[in-house]
Enzyme design. Structure first.
Site, PDB file in Angstrom:
ATOM      1  N   SER A 412       0.827  -1.211   0.000  1.00  0.00           N
ATOM      2  CA  SER A 412       0.000   0.000   0.000  1.00  0.00           C
ATOM      3  C   SER A 412       0.857   1.256   0.000  1.00  0.00           C
ATOM      4  CB  SER A 412      -0.879   0.050   1.247  1.00  0.00           C
ATOM      5  OG  SER A 412      -1.545  -1.145   1.461  1.00  0.00           O
ATOM      6  N   HIS A 433      -1.315  -2.616  -6.899  1.00  0.00           N
ATOM      7  CA  HIS A 433      -2.012  -2.252  -5.657  1.00  0.00           C
ATOM      8  C   HIS A 433      -3.517  -2.421  -5.845  1.00  0.00           C
ATOM      9  CE1 HIS A 433      -3.256   0.986  -2.561  1.00  0.00           C
ATOM     10  NE2 HIS A 433      -3.121  -0.177  -1.967  1.00  0.00           N
ATOM     11  N   GLU A 445      -4.114   0.139  -8.915  1.00  0.00           N
ATOM     12  CA  GLU A 445      -3.017   1.063  -9.191  1.00  0.00           C
ATOM     13  C   GLU A 445      -1.811   0.223  -9.599  1.00  0.00           C
ATOM     14  OE1 GLU A 445      -3.631   4.978  -6.343  1.00  0.00           O
ATOM     15  OE2 GLU A 445      -2.630   3.252  -5.481  1.00  0.00           O
ATOM     16  N   ASN A 483      -4.109   6.644  -1.793  1.00  0.00           N
ATOM     17  CA  ASN A 483      -3.825   6.781  -0.356  1.00  0.00           C
ATOM     18  C   ASN A 483      -3.035   8.046  -0.064  1.00  0.00           C
ATOM     19  OD1 ASN A 483      -5.203   4.487   0.314  1.00  0.00           O
ATOM     20  ND2 ASN A 483      -3.399   3.170   0.447  1.00  0.00           N
TER      21      ASN A 483
HETATM   22  P1  NAI Z   1      -3.063 -10.137   6.034  1.00  0.00           P
HETATM   23  O1  NAI Z   1      -2.366 -10.040   7.329  1.00  0.00           O
HETATM   24  O2  NAI Z   1      -4.521 -10.369   6.006  1.00  0.00           O
HETATM   25  O3  NAI Z   1      -2.398 -11.277   5.156  1.00  0.00           O
HETATM   26  C1  NAI Z   1      -1.021 -11.438   5.012  1.00  0.00           C
HETATM   27  C2  NAI Z   1      -0.756 -12.905   4.798  1.00  0.00           C
HETATM   28  O4  NAI Z   1       0.581 -13.051   4.412  1.00  0.00           O
HETATM   29  C3  NAI Z   1      -0.942 -13.741   6.059  1.00  0.00           C
HETATM   30  O5  NAI Z   1      -1.819 -14.797   5.766  1.00  0.00           O
HETATM   31  C4  NAI Z   1       0.465 -14.249   6.388  1.00  0.00           C
HETATM   32  O6  NAI Z   1       0.469 -15.562   6.915  1.00  0.00           O
HETATM   33  C5  NAI Z   1       1.131 -14.208   5.035  1.00  0.00           C
HETATM   34  N1  NAI Z   1       2.577 -14.029   5.134  1.00  0.00           N
HETATM   35  C6  NAI Z   1       3.260 -13.155   5.891  1.00  0.00           C
HETATM   36  N2  NAI Z   1       4.570 -13.277   5.671  1.00  0.00           N
HETATM   37  C7  NAI Z   1       4.739 -14.249   4.746  1.00  0.00           C
HETATM   38  C8  NAI Z   1       5.850 -14.818   4.110  1.00  0.00           C
HETATM   39  N3  NAI Z   1       7.069 -14.434   4.404  1.00  0.00           N
HETATM   40  N4  NAI Z   1       5.634 -15.782   3.219  1.00  0.00           N
HETATM   41  C9  NAI Z   1       4.395 -16.194   2.913  1.00  0.00           C
HETATM   42  N5  NAI Z   1       3.292 -15.684   3.488  1.00  0.00           N
HETATM   43  C10 NAI Z   1       3.454 -14.714   4.392  1.00  0.00           C
HETATM   44  O7  NAI Z   1      -2.672  -8.789   5.259  1.00  0.00           O
HETATM   45  P2  NAI Z   1      -3.427  -8.097   4.036  1.00  0.00           P
HETATM   46  O8  NAI Z   1      -4.402  -7.130   4.568  1.00  0.00           O
HETATM   47  O9  NAI Z   1      -3.861  -9.132   3.098  1.00  0.00           O
HETATM   48  O10 NAI Z   1      -2.251  -7.232   3.410  1.00  0.00           O
HETATM   49  C11 NAI Z   1      -1.254  -7.790   2.592  1.00  0.00           C
HETATM   50  C12 NAI Z   1      -0.579  -6.701   1.804  1.00  0.00           C
HETATM   51  O11 NAI Z   1      -1.558  -6.014   1.028  1.00  0.00           O
HETATM   52  C13 NAI Z   1       0.093  -5.625   2.637  1.00  0.00           C
HETATM   53  O12 NAI Z   1       1.247  -5.204   1.982  1.00  0.00           O
HETATM   54  C14 NAI Z   1      -0.936  -4.512   2.673  1.00  0.00           C
HETATM   55  O13 NAI Z   1      -0.361  -3.244   2.871  1.00  0.00           O
HETATM   56  C15 NAI Z   1      -1.516  -4.624   1.285  1.00  0.00           C
HETATM   57  N6  NAI Z   1      -2.869  -4.085   1.130  1.00  0.00           N
HETATM   58  C16 NAI Z   1      -3.827  -4.286   2.076  1.00  0.00           C
HETATM   59  C17 NAI Z   1      -5.099  -3.764   1.902  1.00  0.00           C
HETATM   60  C18 NAI Z   1      -6.169  -4.008   2.907  1.00  0.00           C
HETATM   61  O14 NAI Z   1      -7.182  -3.290   2.884  1.00  0.00           O
HETATM   62  N7  NAI Z   1      -6.039  -4.974   3.782  1.00  0.00           N
HETATM   63  C19 NAI Z   1      -5.427  -2.964   0.716  1.00  0.00           C
HETATM   64  C20 NAI Z   1      -4.370  -2.879  -0.258  1.00  0.00           C
HETATM   65  C21 NAI Z   1      -3.128  -3.405  -0.031  1.00  0.00           C
END
Ligand code: NAI
Ligand code: 3HC
Length: 685
Positions: A412, A433, A445, A483
């Site tokens: 993000s 994104h 994006e 953002n």
């Molecule tokens: P989340 O915490 O729901 O999911 C992240 C997942 O990645 C978890 O299931 C975790 O086990 C896994 N993970 C972490 N480290 C890992 C690794 N080294 N190898 C494999 N798997 C790994 O987080 P979310 O919300 O899905 O966010 C993920 C990315 O997306 C972040 O960079 C966030 O900034 C971005 N993002 C999030 C948004 C949102 O509204 N939640 C919107 C747009 C982007």
């Protein structure tokens, strides 16, 4: 200049063929050609029937939108269609592709309609803030009835040819590859009849006078929320009401009057701007259009959390196999479970069939081993928002995934160039994104790194369209386009509440503007503990204190608002008291703050940030910023996006409004581009 319309004789049938790529829009030359064609058919005694069809990928997809707002040229469409309908010889429309807007109005003015099963028919003018202005509001109800016409016109969603046949809009379905022959044979058959139904003279599908008002009342009641804020739906409804209650000629007058009003209004200008903005966004200024694309046949996703699962669904639904990688099996199971549930929801809501949902999930495989991603053409990382974790993941991807594959991050905020440096292929790295929920939100994006190759960028832009997204290219900067613009708005909103505005007043101003929610409703929805240090004893801000009190937003039942079990928020006296306490503590004097000041401090600052983004080259064009806000944040379409809205508001007004509050906004970096354009009386779009 040669005409885009020609005529062909097939025995005693005259076929009028338009060839005006890309979508056979009904520009002046096409209207002239249609008019001349019908006259030719009528003047020739040997012609017994007329067929109207198009070459290329589609039947007429509507009026030529690029002509709107310019001085009229050539015959107008209503006149051309009246002449067609008045023909004593049967006129048959042969439809393939999309018969939309003016295109369907052409078909409705024909006496008969033949279509291939894959064709789509609709009156989508409402999406451009308009109404069908060539008799469509009067003719469609006469062919399909008022209720169906309300549905088709007020929501502007096309229907398939099979459904069109079932409701009487299409008279005959032709085989996909035999449209012209079928239409000609049908026309010959119809020529044997003594008379042909003029749509305008029909009343058989119109409701009884006793039922009319109830139908409209029910429709408005059921749909008022969906059309709130927009001018066009109500105008469309008034026209259809006229169709149901007045003679055709009178109804046409109502249509004409309402059409002109909409055409001159700001809402339609805004919605037409967005139509072209969306298409423009797909274009990359310095990458040639014919750049060869990298085939993407298999996609890898890292992380099966909130974003990973949603991102995967986009590809699976579009028929592209996905392999999803996680650190632990439990995380994979949880992630795939959520995806299953989302697909089941889609089936329940009729968005896809059970077979389609199953086929999509069958395209998914999961793994804990990077080696299983070796043959992916694109891998998208969606792990925790931490530079160290992302670098580690990209290092592993670089080592395992085949050369020439694209590696993308869903970050993000983080610096995509820094992430790219963790690989030996920075040219193949970029940001993708997605917005949450990633399987639903249309915006993407696409973040172009310093070294991202043109073919990589072009491939991802083309792929975005394939998975149903509207993609916009952004440069590497904190928060990219969307953002980044959110951040000065939130900063000023946070300051305004200390200065005396209530959070609910700020939210109300944004909602009255047309946004789905205001900054504090959004903060409560996202969770106030995003980025919180998690030490309840360390209280350095109002937000820290709210988190320490377990008021962390909707999920804990309280944040800036109190929430009931249906997550409906009400203003909180405790929060009001707390804000006053923090204002005292920080020595901020509270005062009465007007809605106008709220708008200037929050929405004008967003425009300024948009202008900074433009002047730094982080967006290709102002209209891209509009697309981001409309598709990613629910900016009201009828206001065209922040930069378009600023143009209408007047850039000097924006600059004046910002300067008025300069003492309250020492952090604001005024955009030189904005000031310069304001001084010259220019606009962004
Ligand atoms: P989340 O915490 O729901 O999911 C992240 C997942 O990645 C978890 O299931 C975790 O086990 C896994 N993970 C972490 N480290 C890992 C690794 N080294 N190898 C494999 N798997 C790994 O987080 P979310 O919300 O899905 O966010 C993920 C990315 O997306 C972040 O960079 C966030 O900034 C971005 N993002 C999030 C948004 C949102 O509204 N939640 C919107 C747009 C982007
Ligand atoms: N007028 C002028 N240009 C049009 C156009 C139109 N009606 N419809 C599409 N175009 C242009 C697009 O801008 C695009 O140009 P570009 O290549 O330079 O960017 C090109 O045609 C191809 O369009 P798409 O990229 O959208 O092609 P798709 O294949 O994805 O979609 C379509 C085709 C479904 C026909 C889609 O273009 C569409 O929905 N068009 C608009 C349909 C519409 O709104 N019709 C109503 C017009 S208003 C009207 O008819 C008023 C009347 O009632 C008086």
């Amino acid at each position: 200049m040669t005409s885009p319309v020609r005529t062909e004789r097939h025995d005693d049938v005259l076929v009028i063929v338009s060839d005006n790529p890309p979508v056979n829009a009904l520009g002046a030359a096409v209207r002239q050609g249609l008019k001349d064609g019908v006259e030719e058919g009528l003047a020739d005694d040997a012609v017994k029937a007329i067929v109207i069809r198009c070459d290329g990928r589609t039947f007429h997809a509507g009026a030529d939108i690029t002509e709107f707002g310019k001085p009229p040229q050539g015959p107008n469409l209503p006149e051309t269609l009246d002449a067609m309908e008045a023909s004593s010889k049967p006129v048959v429309a042969a439809i393939h592709g999309t018969a939309l807007g003016g295109g369907l109005e052409v078909a409705l003015s024909c006496h008969y309609r033949v279509a291939v099963p894959s064709a789509k028919l609709g009156l989508p003018e409402v999406n451009l803030g308009l109404l069908p202005g060539a008799g469509g509001t009067q003719r469609l109800p006469r062919v399909v009835g008022v209720e169906k016409a309300l549905d088709m016109i007020v929501f502007g969603k096309p229907i398939g040819a099979k459904e069109a046949e079932a409701i009487g809009l299409v008279d005959k379905l032709a085989d996909e590859d035999a449209l012209a022959e079928t239409a000609i044979a049908f026309a010959k058959e119809m020529a044997k009849k003594d008379s042909h139904p003029a749509t305008s003279a029909r009343t058989d599908k119109l409701p009884d006078a006793t039922e009319v008002e109830q139908i409209f009342e029910d429709f408005k009641q059921k749909n008022h929320r969906k059309i709130r804020g927009f001018d066009a739906p109500a105008a469309n409804i008034r026209c259809i009401h006229a169709a149901a209650t007045l003679p055709f000629e009178e109804g046409i007058k109502v249509e004409r009057e309402e059409f002109m009003k909409l055409m001159q209004g700001d809402q339609s200008k805004a919605q037409r701007h967005l139509f072209f903005a969306e298409r423009q966004a797909a274009k990359i200024d310095d990458v040639p259009k014919d750049t060869p694309l990298i085939p993407v046949k298999k996609v890898g996703i890292i992380g099966a959390g909130t974003m990973g699962g949603g991102i995967a669904m986009n590809f699976l639904s579009a028929g592209i196999p996905v392999t999803m990688l996680e650190m632990k099996q439990e995380a994979l199971d949880r992630g795939t479970g959520v995806m299953q549930k989302n697909y089941a929801g889609n089936v329940k809501r009729g968005r896809m069939s059970e077979e389609q949902a199953k086929a999509a999930m069958d395209r998914l495989s999961t793994t804990l081993d990077y080696a299983d991603l070796a043959d992916c053409d694109l891998v998208i990382e969606a792990v925790f928002e931490s530079m160290d974790v992302k670098k580690d993941v990209f290092g592993k991807l670089d080592a395992h995934v085949k050369d020439g594959a694209i590696l993308a991050s869903n970050t993000s905020y983080l610096n995509v160039d820094e992430i790219a440096q963790a690989t030996k292929r920075p040219g193949y790295v970029l940001g993708m994104h997605f917005f949450s929920p990633a399987n639903v939100m249309k915006l993407l994006e696409v973040v172009r790194g310093a070294e991202t190759r043109g073919d990589v960028l072009a491939t991802v832009m083309a792929l975005s369209k394939k998975i149903g997204k509207v993609a916009v290219v952004a440069g590497v900067c904190h928060g990219f386009i969307g953002n980044r613009m959110l951040s000065p708005r939130q900063r000023e909103a946070n300051k305004l509440i200390l200065e005396g505005a209530k959070p609910w007043d700020i939210d109300r101003v944004h909602q009255e503007f047309g946004m789905p929610m205001g900054p504090f409703q959004m903060a409560d929805l996202a969770g106030l503990d995003i980025g919180w240090h998690r030490d309840p004893n360390r209280i350095e801000s109002l937000r820290d204190e709210l988190c320490a009190m377990d008021r962390r937003g909707q999920k804990t039942g309280a944040g800036f608002y109190d929430y009931d079990e249906n997550r409906r928020g009400t203003p909180s006296q405790d929060v009001e008291d707390l804000i006053r306490k923090w204002a005292d503590k920080e020595g901020v004097e509270q005062r009465e703050i007007s809605d106008e000041q709220i708008r200037e401090r929050t929405i004008y600052t967003m425009v300024n940030e948009g202008a900074l983004i433009l002047e730094e080259g982080m967006a290709q064009r102002a209209s891209d910023i509009d697309v981001v806000w409309v598709y990613g944040y629910g900016w009201p379409r009828y206001r065209g996006g922040p930069m378009f809205w600023a143009d209408l508001e007047g850039l000097d007004t924006i600059v004046g409004g910002l300067e008025k509050h300069a003492d309250k906004m020492p952090e604001l970096k005024m955009s030189a581009l904005l000031k310069d354009k304001a001084a010259k009386g220019e606009t962004f779009n």
